[in-house]
Design a protein around this motif. Structure first.
Motif, short mmCIF file in Angstrom:
data_model
loop_
_atom_site.label_atom_id
_atom_site.label_comp_id
_atom_site.label_asym_id
_atom_site.label_seq_id
_atom_site.Cartn_x
_atom_site.Cartn_y
_atom_site.Cartn_z
N HIS A 83 1.00 -1.07 0.22
CA HIS A 83 -0.29 0.05 0.55
C HIS A 83 1.05 0.84 0.33
N ARG A 84 0.92 2.15 -0.71
CA ARG A 84 1.15 3.35 -0.83
C ARG A 84 0.06 3.84 -0.41
N LYS B 288 -2.79 13.34 -2.82
CA LYS B 288 -2.80 14.54 -3.68
C LYS B 288 -2.76 15.43 -2.64
N SER C 28 -1.56 7.50 -1.29
CA SER C 28 -2.16 7.88 -2.83
C SER C 28 -2.75 9.57 -3.26
N ASN D 79 5.83 7.29 0.73
CA ASN D 79 6.12 6.72 0.41
C ASN D 79 7.38 6.55 -0.65
#
Length: 388
Positions: A112-113, A117, A115, A130
């Motif tokens: 998982h990262r 912005k 995500s 990340n």
């Protein structure tokens, strides 16, 4: 990043509370100022004089209501304070989301990262997290690969040592139990045990050399080497062995002297391994060719070629892996330690170069690319071996 309903309510309440507190503060300040002016006639007269002396615009309007100016300034200040408080709380919510994502990753969801912005420095924090997770994953994978490689190394070494050791023990056991019929049998058993012991020593020596050259801090004894002279010496050294295998070895001189800065002993080990392989696996061919030339600026290319059997295309990309052998059986007469080419590649890498191999039905060529000047590094255009 999307806010939850609860977080939106928090922001709304934060704004309402801040506005109420600021209005109370503003009202208190206005009351205090009015009381000060009303109880101080001198101050009141001074303010009146200032109002009459200040003219605004081309029609010279007088500034009579200081309260209106003060209220406008206070509203601007209040708006700035409300904006700062809401932005501050919003950033706290962003950090809360980031921490929640980190806990999720830490609980084992390593794929998982984060995500969403964001803007400003907070986005830099997300990108750094990340990148850090990616780096940790790479390190873990590399560590697993190293552990797997160590296990594979131990397995291969154990296999290659056990095979000759079993033969040595078997034949020495026959001698000890006097299970031979003649002195010729005794000599035969002794010779076999001796040859197997030499095979074990060769494997141990190669393994020691491989581990030594794989270390990045391995020192090199750099000298200026004449490649033409080196190739002549190699031809003289291997001429007899090549002739026994029905091969002729020859070297093609360069048009002009070609010198490189390298470790002569280690570079000699590379050529010994390559030429020995050409003799060992080149049966059925007739020639072994050595040649050298200038490649790109600052690069020398030395080719070791033979016209023996073609290397199967599926083997080309694995041929430099340690313990890899083109033939399927690990016990054939041609089967060496499987470390020769891995050692050669590691030595050339220490010199800042690389080795390519091409093979077709007519010719198999190992091309050694080394920098002419020590300290330079060559970039390999294609990491995989090319099929000729």
């Amino acid at each position: 990043m999307k806010l939850t309903g609860r977080e939106k309510t928090e922001l709304f309440l934060e704004g309402i509370v801040t506005v109420i507190l600021l209005l109370l503060l503003n009202l208190s300040i206005i009351i205090l100022i009015n009381q000060s002016i009303m109880t101080n006639p001198g101050l009141r007269d001074g303010i009146f004089i200032i109002k009459r002396s200040i003219l605004i615009g081309p029609n010279h309007y007088h500034l009579w209501s200081w309260e209106n100016i003060f209220i406008v300034l206070m509203l601007i200040f209040d708006a700035a304070v409300v904006y700062w408080r809401l932005i501050r709380r919003y950033h706290q919510m962003q950090l809360r989301h980031i921490i929640s994502e980190l806990h999720y990753i830490a609980n084992g969801h390593l794929d998982h990262r984060i995500s969403f912005k964001l803007k400003g420095n907070t986005q830099s924090v997300v990108e750094s997290i990340n990148a850090l997770v990616d780096s940790v994953i790479r390190s873990m994978n590399e560590e697993r690969a190293i552990e797997s490689s160590k296990d594979e190394l131990i397995t291969n070494v154990s296999h290659d040592l056990r095979t000759p050791l079993t033969s040595i023990l078997g034949y020495l056991g026959l001698i000890q139990d006097k299970q031979y019929h003649s002195e010729a049998d005794l000599l035969k058993y002794t010779e076999i045990a001796y040859l197997k012991a030499k095979q074990m020593k060769s494997l141990v020596d190669n393994l020691f050399e491989y581990t030594k050259v794989k270390q990045t801090g391995t020192p090199l004894s750099i000298n200026k080497i004449d490649l033409n002279q080196m190739m002549e010496q190699l031809v003289a050294s291997f001429e007899l062995d090549a002739r026994k295998s029905g091969l002729a070895i020859s070297a093609k001189d360069t048009d002009r002297p070609l010198y490189i800065e390298a470790d002569a002993e280690k570079l000699g080990r590379v050529f010994n391994n390559l030429i020995s392989n050409a003799i060992k696996y080149g049966k059925g061919g007739q020639n072994i060719y050595l040649s050298a030339k200038i490649g790109k600026p600052g690069e020398a290319i030395i080719n070791v070629s033979n016209d023996g059997p073609q290397i199967p295309p599926k083997s080309l990309n694995q041929i430099f892996e340690r313990f890899y052998r083109v033939e399927e059986s690990r016990n054939k007469d041609t089967g060496g330690s499987g470390l020769g080419l891995a050692i050669a590649q590691s030595i050339i890498d220490l010199h800042g170069g690389y080795i390519n191999v091409t093979s077709d039905p007519d010719l198999t060529t190992f091309a050694i690319h080394v920098p002419i000047k020590h300290g330079d590094r060559l970039s390999q255009p294609n990491a995989k071996s090319r099929i000729g």
